[in-house]
Motif scaffolding. Sequence first.
Motif, PDB file in Angstrom:
ATOM      1  N   VAL A   7       0.841  -1.198   0.000  1.00 22.18           N
ATOM      2  CA  VAL A   7       0.000   0.000   0.000  1.00 22.18           C
ATOM      3  C   VAL A   7       0.875   1.246   0.000  1.00 22.18           C
ATOM      4  CG1 VAL A   7      -1.788   1.243   1.238  1.00 22.18           C
ATOM      5  CG2 VAL A   7      -1.854  -1.239   1.151  1.00 22.18           C
ATOM      6  N   GLU A   8       1.924   1.219   0.811  1.00 24.98           N
ATOM      7  CA  GLU A   8       2.843   2.358   0.840  1.00 24.98           C
ATOM      8  C   GLU A   8       3.519   2.560  -0.505  1.00 24.98           C
ATOM      9  OE1 GLU A   8       4.586   2.310   5.253  1.00 24.98           O
ATOM     10  OE2 GLU A   8       5.966   3.110   3.748  1.00 24.98           O
ATOM     11  N   GLN A  30       2.349   1.670  -3.348  1.00 25.26           N
ATOM     12  CA  GLN A  30       1.348   2.164  -4.284  1.00 25.26           C
ATOM     13  C   GLN A  30       1.168   3.671  -4.141  1.00 25.26           C
ATOM     14  OE1 GLN A  30      -2.120  -0.345  -3.927  1.00 25.26           O
ATOM     15  NE2 GLN A  30      -2.404  -0.324  -6.129  1.00 25.26           N
ATOM     16  N   LYS A  31       1.224   4.139  -2.899  1.00 30.95           N
ATOM     17  CA  LYS A  31       1.096   5.578  -2.679  1.00 30.95           C
ATOM     18  C   LYS A  31       2.291   6.324  -3.236  1.00 30.95           C
ATOM     19  CE  LYS A  31      -2.174   5.311   1.008  1.00 30.95           C
ATOM     20  NZ  LYS A  31      -2.290   4.846   2.391  1.00 30.95           N
ATOM     21  N   PHE A  70      -9.992  -2.275  -4.061  1.00 26.82           N
ATOM     22  CA  PHE A  70      -9.606  -1.232  -3.107  1.00 26.82           C
ATOM     23  C   PHE A  70      -9.131  -1.776  -1.768  1.00 26.82           C
ATOM     24  CE2 PHE A  70     -12.603   0.895  -6.012  1.00 26.82           C
ATOM     25  CZ  PHE A  70     -11.703   1.801  -6.548  1.00 26.82           C
ATOM     26  N   ASN A  76      -7.248   0.139   1.019  1.00 21.10           N
ATOM     27  CA  ASN A  76      -7.396   1.570   0.791  1.00 21.10           C
ATOM     28  C   ASN A  76      -8.833   2.032   0.989  1.00 21.10           C
ATOM     29  OD1 ASN A  76      -4.744   2.715  -0.216  1.00 21.10           O
ATOM     30  ND2 ASN A  76      -4.969   0.828  -1.395  1.00 21.10           N
ATOM     31  N   TYR A  77      -9.538   1.346   1.871  1.00 23.66           N
ATOM     32  CA  TYR A  77     -10.946   1.684   2.064  1.00 23.66           C
ATOM     33  C   TYR A  77     -11.135   3.101   2.606  1.00 23.66           C
ATOM     34  CZ  TYR A  77     -11.944  -3.257   1.305  1.00 23.66           C
ATOM     35  OH  TYR A  77     -12.042  -4.504   0.761  1.00 23.66           O
ATOM     36  N   GLU A  78     -10.094   3.639   3.213  1.00 26.62           N
ATOM     37  CA  GLU A  78     -10.244   4.993   3.780  1.00 26.62           C
ATOM     38  C   GLU A  78     -10.519   6.048   2.709  1.00 26.62           C
ATOM     39  OE1 GLU A  78      -5.708   4.631   3.380  1.00 26.62           O
ATOM     40  OE2 GLU A  78      -7.427   3.332   3.678  1.00 26.62           O
ATOM     41  N   LEU A  79     -10.224   5.683   1.448  1.00 28.01           N
ATOM     42  CA  LEU A  79     -10.517   6.600   0.350  1.00 28.01           C
ATOM     43  C   LEU A  79     -12.014   6.900   0.274  1.00 28.01           C
ATOM     44  CD1 LEU A  79      -8.386   5.070  -2.535  1.00 28.01           C
ATOM     45  CD2 LEU A  79      -7.982   7.255  -1.409  1.00 28.01           C
ATOM     46  N   LEU A 109      -4.424   3.757  -8.636  1.00 26.54           N
ATOM     47  CA  LEU A 109      -3.777   4.969  -8.126  1.00 26.54           C
ATOM     48  C   LEU A 109      -2.868   5.608  -9.175  1.00 26.54           C
ATOM     49  CD1 LEU A 109      -2.936   4.480  -4.343  1.00 26.54           C
ATOM     50  CD2 LEU A 109      -4.588   6.002  -5.402  1.00 26.54           C
TER      51      LEU A 109
END
Lengths: 336, 501
Positions: free
Chosen positions: B76-77, B79-80, B103, B106-109, B162
């Motif tokens: 995830v990091e 990907q960011k 997702f 990354n659900y916080e999106l 992303l």
Amino acid sequence: MLKLQVSGHSSPEDSEQIQNELMRRAKRNERITFLLPFAGVLALIVLFTTLTGGQFLSVDNLKLLLNQCFSMEIVVIGGAFLYAIGGLDMAIGSVMALSAMVITLLFNAGLSLALSILAGIAVSVGSMCITAFVRNYLKVSPFIASMCVMNICQGLVLTIVAKLGVITFAYSRAAWIDSTLTKILTLVIMALLGYVIFNYTRFGKSLRAIGGNERAARISGIKIEKCVFGAYSIMGFALAIASLFSVIRGGTADTSIGNGMNLNVMTAIVLGGFPLSGGANAKFHAPMIGALMVTILTNGLGLLGYANSMGYAIKGLLFVTVVALTYEKSKGKLIS
Amino acid sequence: MENELLIRCTDICKNFGATRALINTNFELYRGEVCGLIGENGSGKSTLTSIIAGVQGATSGEMFRNGAAYAPANMVEAQKAGVAMIVQEAGTLPTVDVASNIFVGNYELFRKHGFLDKKRMLQEAERILQEIGADDIHADMMLGDLNFEDRKIVEIARAMYLNPEILIIDESTTALAQKGRQLIYRLITKMRSENKGIIFISHDLEELETVCNRITCLRDGVMVGNLEGDQITVANMRPLMVGRELQGNYYRADYDGTVSDEIVLDVRHITSENGYIRNFSIQLHKGEILGFGGLSDCGMHEIGRMVFGLDRYITGEILHVPSQRKIKSIQDAISLKMGYVSKDRDNESLILNASIQDNTLMAAYKKLERMGLIPPDAEKKLSDHQIEVMRTKCESGEQYVNQLSGGNKQKVAFCKWLAADSEIYILDCPTRGIDIGVKAAMYDLIYRFKKEGKAIIMISEELPELIGMSDRMIIMKDGEISAEVMRDQSVTDTQLIEYMV
């Protein structure tokens, strides 16, 4: 034409040295994992001998230790087979109680000891095979099935006790069974038989293959259903034998027999370094060493004046700690 | 702008226990580059890319991105930070829907008052699927209901949402058939025109030749070479990977497709349980390599499974002609000396967490038994013999299979049936995801089987291999035979594809 561009600054000799070092470390880790349980037993003996001022190693206490560990050792011999396929089982204790009940009732009714034991074995193997059946054909997790078997057996024992009152084993007719010699002989014979079957037969090897990867085992021609019944039957057999000695020692057939055995066996399995999910890393001796550790712990804590209840708490804590430390979480589920 | 560096890795080392997967590796990727990463199995390609994508950390070494140190703790990091990867093995969650898979992490999106805004998430997923050209997959479908190929496409969507600057494709094309492949190529072209970077791992060298503008090769964890521009040819790549020149005949050299008249297996009018394959008949002869080809859902894999007794069939029969016995179960098949190498190696062929010896002997214990017991020295002898025959690269037979590379794992999967003295081999994608060195060894072995009079069913998604090896090719489409082609020098891919689609 071809641009060869070798990166990395280490020379071949360096590289070989690093490789050797890594190999040495891997080998050492393997040895440590193997020796750790033995070291644990030794450490516990030293610890309790010191704490009790030598009382731990007295003849009386060693005899007591044999009696205490005997049933559990017999049970974990069967347990090695069951846990080789990852068969986490919660019914062990109550199946023992039911088997003890059957043996006692029949023996008290005048049946010969041999026949009573045979009946006990039949009931015990039958009960364990309920779980095997559910696993094989109803495709339900054996852990859940074993919970049901636990309740069935417990219910039966409680009903019989409620109807007949206290059932005392006719000790005088079979006092020889309670001797140290009988126990040691039984243990040695069962351990040897178990060792050979576990390590040197197609059945034993198949069990570990099933624990490792059931699908691959099936495709390689291993008869999964038959092997599962086999593993549960051996466990049942061991439980019946253990229940006989337990009831003779305890005097009465009731739910106290096999009490705490589920956790004890699991702790023994884990402390001995036997993976709860089974597979190729399952070594036959591991649960036996583990059982010894559990017994020494129970015995030593008793000598130090800690009540039995405290012993449970300590064992529970130890179990969680060892599982957390040793279980390879990435490899799969603990309970399948 | 043109030669701007996207990522630089310096002196990366990675150890797994006693295995050194990467040794002081340096790697750079510039904007606008499609870099093909090649090397044999176990050479460290996947290890390197998984470090770049944050799946695992390096043992030592540093990475820089946009001039700053880059050390992602997880995917995830990464990907960011603009690095995304489509992985080699399916990493999707079967029990939730497509959108949740895209997702995941990354659900916080889609956070709205502390709850998940499911509607927006579905819309967004739908948009991404449209964007990558997968308009037949929908965001609310359950992932478990999709086939293998579509699941890979969901992974592509996950990697793309992303808008990564660096996309890593790890051997995806070996798992993807035509549809997904086209999708990947479109993505690559698009990203290249946007001046982004791509790292592409594939065993299909022809494919790399057309797609890449740079090739980097790893061997045994060391970077051994770079090819650019005109140098990118299959002829240049092969020796770079293997470290020596390969002989001319990669497949078998002869074009003699005649086989004996003796029938070994007679499959008569079988119908699969789901009814997809109906009334299917085929005969396998002694000393024949019978190739099955088609798209991955054409039914050829199911035929292999039914013939081995692994999947049930509801009509017809499968007859082992020499013994006149019928094959109804795996046990029947094995007792008639049949062996099956599954397409799904890690789940169906091997026990990963067990030794090479345990795996090799799994189907041979009956043969080793003496008075109910299995002597350990006989075990070791048989297992070591198989390791020698296959030239499996390992420390000893006691080494665990999960420490081996893909090609060597596949060798062990073969060894199992060699050790059991199998006479009929059903090979489902026998060279899937393995490198040319091991592939050549496999082809050699299969040809030797044929010469020894064994019978082979080879199911394959790779047409060159089918054409190169088979005596007779059965091309399937929608559960039926669409063509039967005899061995001939003039057979081409394009001819066969006609029958497949």
